[in-house]
Every structure is written in C-alpha cells, then in structure tokens.
Design an enzyme around this catalytic site. Sequence first.
Site, PDB file in Angstrom:
ATOM      1  N   CYS A   1      38.322  44.164  44.775  1.00 50.95           N
ATOM      2  CA  CYS A   1      37.765  44.357  43.430  1.00 50.95           C
ATOM      3  C   CYS A   1      36.562  45.292  43.435  1.00 50.95           C
ATOM      4  O   CYS A   1      35.637  45.134  44.237  1.00 50.95           O
ATOM      5  CB  CYS A   1      37.377  42.989  42.871  1.00 50.95           C
ATOM      6  SG  CYS A   1      36.476  43.091  41.316  1.00 50.95           S
ATOM      7  N   GLU A  51      31.826  46.533  30.831  1.00 49.11           N
ATOM      8  CA  GLU A  51      33.061  47.106  30.300  1.00 49.11           C
ATOM      9  C   GLU A  51      33.962  46.032  29.681  1.00 49.11           C
ATOM     10  O   GLU A  51      33.981  44.892  30.135  1.00 49.11           O
ATOM     11  CB  GLU A  51      33.812  47.840  31.414  1.00 49.11           C
ATOM     12  CG  GLU A  51      33.035  49.065  31.869  1.00 49.11           C
ATOM     13  CD  GLU A  51      33.651  49.831  33.040  1.00 49.11           C
ATOM     14  OE1 GLU A  51      33.315  51.009  33.196  1.00 49.11           O
ATOM     15  OE2 GLU A  51      34.448  49.251  33.796  1.00 49.11           O
ATOM     16  N   CYS A  72      28.982  41.417  39.797  1.00 56.32           N
ATOM     17  CA  CYS A  72      29.485  40.099  40.201  1.00 56.32           C
ATOM     18  C   CYS A  72      28.920  39.756  41.564  1.00 56.32           C
ATOM     19  O   CYS A  72      28.789  40.627  42.424  1.00 56.32           O
ATOM     20  CB  CYS A  72      31.020  40.104  40.248  1.00 56.32           C
ATOM     21  SG  CYS A  72      31.733  38.474  40.573  1.00 56.32           S
ATOM     22  N   CYS A 125      35.154  39.683  46.245  1.00 61.31           N
ATOM     23  CA  CYS A 125      36.591  39.763  46.502  1.00 61.31           C
ATOM     24  C   CYS A 125      36.902  41.180  46.999  1.00 61.31           C
ATOM     25  O   CYS A 125      36.467  42.160  46.383  1.00 61.31           O
ATOM     26  CB  CYS A 125      37.377  39.455  45.231  1.00 61.31           C
ATOM     27  SG  CYS A 125      36.904  37.876  44.490  1.00 61.31           S
ATOM     28  N   CYS A 167      39.970  42.006  27.148  1.00 60.26           N
ATOM     29  CA  CYS A 167      39.488  41.440  28.402  1.00 60.26           C
ATOM     30  C   CYS A 167      37.974  41.667  28.418  1.00 60.26           C
ATOM     31  O   CYS A 167      37.527  42.813  28.338  1.00 60.26           O
ATOM     32  CB  CYS A 167      40.183  42.164  29.554  1.00 60.26           C
ATOM     33  SG  CYS A 167      39.569  41.720  31.171  1.00 60.26           S
ATOM     34  N   CYS A 201      43.237  45.550  36.319  1.00 56.71           N
ATOM     35  CA  CYS A 201      42.608  44.452  37.021  1.00 56.71           C
ATOM     36  C   CYS A 201      41.912  44.900  38.293  1.00 56.71           C
ATOM     37  O   CYS A 201      42.498  45.583  39.101  1.00 56.71           O
ATOM     38  CB  CYS A 201      43.673  43.423  37.418  1.00 56.71           C
ATOM     39  SG  CYS A 201      43.833  42.125  36.246  1.00 56.71           S
TER      40      CYS A 201
HETATM   41  S1  SF4 Z   1      37.690  39.659  41.242  1.00 63.95           S
HETATM   42 FE1  SF4 Z   1      35.826  40.902  41.098  1.00 63.95          FE
HETATM   43  S2  SF4 Z   1      34.815  40.280  39.205  1.00 63.95           S
HETATM   44 FE2  SF4 Z   1      36.342  38.693  39.708  1.00 63.95          FE
HETATM   45  S3  SF4 Z   1      35.194  37.173  40.918  1.00 63.95           S
HETATM   46 FE3  SF4 Z   1      36.087  38.600  42.422  1.00 63.95          FE
HETATM   47  S4  SF4 Z   1      34.471  40.149  42.747  1.00 63.95           S
HETATM   48 FE4  SF4 Z   1      33.943  39.031  40.858  1.00 63.95          FE
END
Ligand code: SF4
Length: 350
Positions: free
Chosen positions: A123, A94, A116, A120, A109, A344
Amino acid sequence: MTTTVRDIRTISLPDLEALLLSWNEPRFRARQLYEWLWAKGATDWDAMTNLPKPLRQRLRETFTFHILRAEVVQRSADGTMKTRWLTHDDHRIESVLIPVPEDGRYTVCVSTQVGCSLTCSFCATGRMGRKRNLTAYEIYDQVVLVNRQCQEAYGHALTNVVYMGMGEPLLNYANTLESVRRLTAPPPEGLGMGAHRITISTAGIAKMIRQLADDGYRSNLALSLHAADDAKRNTIMPINETNHLEALMQALEYFYARTHNRISYEYIAFERFNDTLEDAARLVRLCRRRFPVRVNIIEYNPIEGASFEKSDENRLNAFAAYLANHGVTVTVRRSRGKDIDAACGQLANK
Ligand code: SF4
C-alpha cells in the site's frame, strides 16, 4: 496571549440556539444555520442565503468554518474520479468516486487519516506514515462534497460509502463513528443515508471490532484479509503479528452475534503469493466460521517499489471458481481508476 477561535461545527444545535437567542435572533435561525453546516454542506458563509447578511457577518467574525478544498480532481477513462483535498492546516487527503451506472451504484471511498501508521507492504498510503487523524467533519465532508460531484457529473446521488481510503478507520475510532452517525442522521443533523449503505473496512484490530459491536454500530464491516494464514499475512500486514487470524475470527463472531451486520473479506490477489488453490482452501475455512461472509477478490494495482505482481487472469478465475464451488459467495472486482492511481492501495497524494 493567543485566543483560539472556535470552529462553528464543534457546536451542538442546543448551544447554537442558546447563542443565537442571546444575539436576539429567533430560535429557528439556529436550525437554519445548523442545516447549512451539516445536511446542506455549505462551503462558505455566503452560501447560507436564508440567513440575514448581518448575522452571517457576525458569525464570520466569531467563528472559523473549516472546510475541505478540492486541490486536484482527476477523472479516469472508466469514469472514476479522484479528488485530492486540502485541509485547513494544509494536509492532503484523497477520496475516490466509483460510479457503476449499469448497477445503479455510486460509491465514494473516503479517507480517515492523513497517511497511515500501519505499514501494509502493498500500500502506497502506508509509506507516508501517519500525520494526523481526520476530524469527524473532515470525513463527513468528503461524502457531502463527492455527493455534489456525483450529482454534477452523473446526475445521481451517492448510493454507498466505503471507509477504505487513506488510513485505518478503527485507529481513528471516535471520529470515524461520529462521521457514520452524521451520515445516517436525518436532516438537519446529517444526510439521512441508510446504515446498510455504509461499510467500514479495517486491516483488522480485534479489540476495536468488538468495540464496534458494543457501541451499537449498525453498518457493514469489511476485513482486509489478503492472506488466509498467519505466516503469509504477517509478511504483508504487520498488524497481524498482534491481531492474528484466530483473534480476528473470534472478534468477528462476537461482532456478528451482537449486530447481525454484514461482514465481508477483501482479498487482493497477488501472483503466486496468495492465489494458489491451497490459499483458496484456507480461505474457504475462514468462511466457515459462525457468521455469514462474502469475499471480494480485488485485482492488484502495482505501486512503485513493491515486489508483488497482479495475478494473471486464469489463476484469478481458478481461485474464484474454487471458492464458489465450495459454497462461498465471491465477487471479483476489476480495479478501477488505475490510470489515475485511484485504485485500492494507490492513494498517496502523488
Ligand atoms: S492498506 Fe494502507 S491505508 Fe490501509 S491499513 Fe494498510 S497501510 Fe493503512
């Protein structure tokens, strides 16, 4: 035996020239072709109208030409546009276009990985796991294609590029850097964007921040900080366990000493987790290292299953005021594109 057909965009301009000369084409054709592939961002062979049809046909039979296809485009009430792209091997990524016409800013962006590998806790992308790295041209193409969307929807070219979409850019280092090189290279090589218009955002990998400096990186760097002490940061960003704050600060000092490029901290405000005045005081200390830094406080957008809530308005304002009163350059970014999960931490190919 299977033979792999080569993607045309893995071929350099000198090699294209050699190839087309061997096909008895004039040398300038290679430059025209190269310009379509990069600066002009053609999306198929037929778009290359100044190349003779027989040449286009021969190229079509000789090479593949992978390009991102828009699968879904969503437009938010605030004008933000999120596009889900399909890669040639059926992965989905995306990009988000964030127009702020009143400031003359049109930012895209971009994603650097399918999913990933970092986890985190706030996220949505992190929950997908990492499927693969994007190639340099898949990153570059997001900018080219969203630039086209931006011109069609807003009559304005993109002004800024942020590497803050899906994935950790510094864990796809070579492709990320090559895409930046392309974006800043003049035509026919690339788009000729100013280096200062580009920002790579990282969750914080100290070794790679130093590497950027050593490799002569000329654009901006944003650290997704989100907590100003190790104990808290460990709980939301496991990467901090191996890249603790002091290591990151030293890497940023090294980065700044070598490059003088702009550094910012991104700080998502979570209600009663990192938005107290003690947190603000710790953050002020991290702004007094040997590099200038600005802080972007970002409104949190809850995702399903996460235990955080967004900071209430008064707490957020008090937090930002504390920073400002202590000499920190701070901006509060209201989230955009929330209604289409484009804000975000919300990118997850829903
Ligand atoms: S915020 Fe999301 S996309 Fe960014 S490094 Fe952490 S897990 Fe990965």
